[in-house]
Design an enzyme around this catalytic site. Structure first.
Site, PDB file in Angstrom:
ATOM      1  N   ASP A 100       0.829  -1.204   0.000  1.00 54.09           N
ATOM      2  CA  ASP A 100       0.000   0.000   0.000  1.00 54.09           C
ATOM      3  C   ASP A 100       0.868   1.262   0.000  1.00 54.09           C
ATOM      4  O   ASP A 100       2.039   1.225   0.391  1.00 54.09           O
ATOM      5  CB  ASP A 100      -0.891   0.040   1.256  1.00 54.09           C
TER       6      ASP A 100
HETATM    7  N1  URA Z   1      -1.318  -6.028   3.751  1.00 53.27           N
HETATM    8  C1  URA Z   1      -1.786  -4.760   3.818  1.00 53.27           C
HETATM    9  O1  URA Z   1      -2.806  -4.508   4.415  1.00 53.27           O
HETATM   10  N2  URA Z   1      -1.100  -3.799   3.201  1.00 53.27           N
HETATM   11  C2  URA Z   1       0.065  -4.023   2.518  1.00 53.27           C
HETATM   12  O2  URA Z   1       0.661  -3.079   1.981  1.00 53.27           O
HETATM   13  C3  URA Z   1       0.542  -5.341   2.478  1.00 53.27           C
HETATM   14  C4  URA Z   1      -0.168  -6.324   3.097  1.00 53.27           C
END
Ligand code: URA
Length: 234
Positions: A100
């Site tokens: 993310d």
């Molecule tokens: N899980 C999440 O919630 N975000 C990420 O960036 C990776 C795994």
């Protein structure tokens, strides 16, 4: 292939710029400095330019330590992308899986689609370990629930995941999962009425963050590391 062509293919600049750079600072081929842009290199040569290991193979693999504030995409109208940090000649590279915008941590970047497919498939049980700081401490019930699989609103429960405390208070944790569903870690904690405040991926399969990749930097996989993933792929 000519050294200047190799380096321009790898995103270090135009052939003209690269020629000048090689004449000025040189490149190391199997440990020997050359300043001749026309030097012939083959697949088995080890080329180091500008302090970076350059692979001569068609496929290339990089480990990148993603900072927060950039997205895993080739283009994005609103945010920086990971390719602000990693050269991406002719947009042929992509990250294996995504983190993310606000997540930090380890990403494998490659132009090898078959390898990416293999590493992303939950069938192949590639472990991904995350460090997270949470709104509040986990409980023994949480650890048990994660080990059984969590209902995060998808058709299937998540696969069993290993949750361990990273500090005495219990509000920092390590979580190992084998899937990569959308916002998976955050959704797993939300399903347990907790919230991820900070998230970092520390390892993926045989690769882990270490001092060789400070945040915002990358390094090429070594020949041995590439052999290791090819072996696992068989
Ligand atoms: N899980 C999440 O919630 N975000 C990420 O960036 C990776 C795994």
């Amino acid at each position: 292939m000519r050294l200047d062509k190799l380096l321009s293919d790898r995103g270090f600049g135009t052939r003209k710029d690269i020629k000048k750079l090689i004449q000025k600072q040189g490149a190391y081929i199997n440990g020997t400095l050359t300043k001749d842009p026309g030097t012939h290199v083959t697949k088995s040569d080890q080329v180091v330019f500008d302090g970076k290991d350059i692979l001569c193979d068609k496929f290339q693999y990089f480990l990148f330590h993603k900072p927060a504030g950039c997205v895993c995409a080739n283009e994005d109208g609103a945010h920086d992308t990971i390719f602000k940090y990693v050269p991406n000649p002719r947009s042929q590279f992509f990250s294996v899986g995504r983190l993310d915008l606000d997540t930090e941590g380890l990403l494998l970047i490659t132009n090898d689609g078959a390898l990416a497919h293999h590493l992303l498939s939950p069938r192949h049980h590639v472990n991904k370990t995350y460090f997270a700081r949470l709104d509040h401490a986990i409980t023994e019930d949480d650890i048990h629930a994660f080990s059984e699989g969590i209902d995060i609103g998808d058709e299937d429960l998540t696969l069993p995941a290993q949750l361990v405390r990273a500090n005495e208070a219990g509000d920092e944790i390590y979580l190992t999962i084998q899937e990569g569903r959308f916002h998976q870690v955050k959704r797993m904690f939300l399903a347990r009425d907790n919230e991820v405040l900070y998230l970092r991926r520390d390892s993926m399969g045989p690769f882990a963050l270490d001092d060789s990749i400070p945040i915002g930097t990358y390094r090429a996989l070594t020949a041995e590391e590439i052999q290791m993933i090819m072996k696992n792929q068989e």
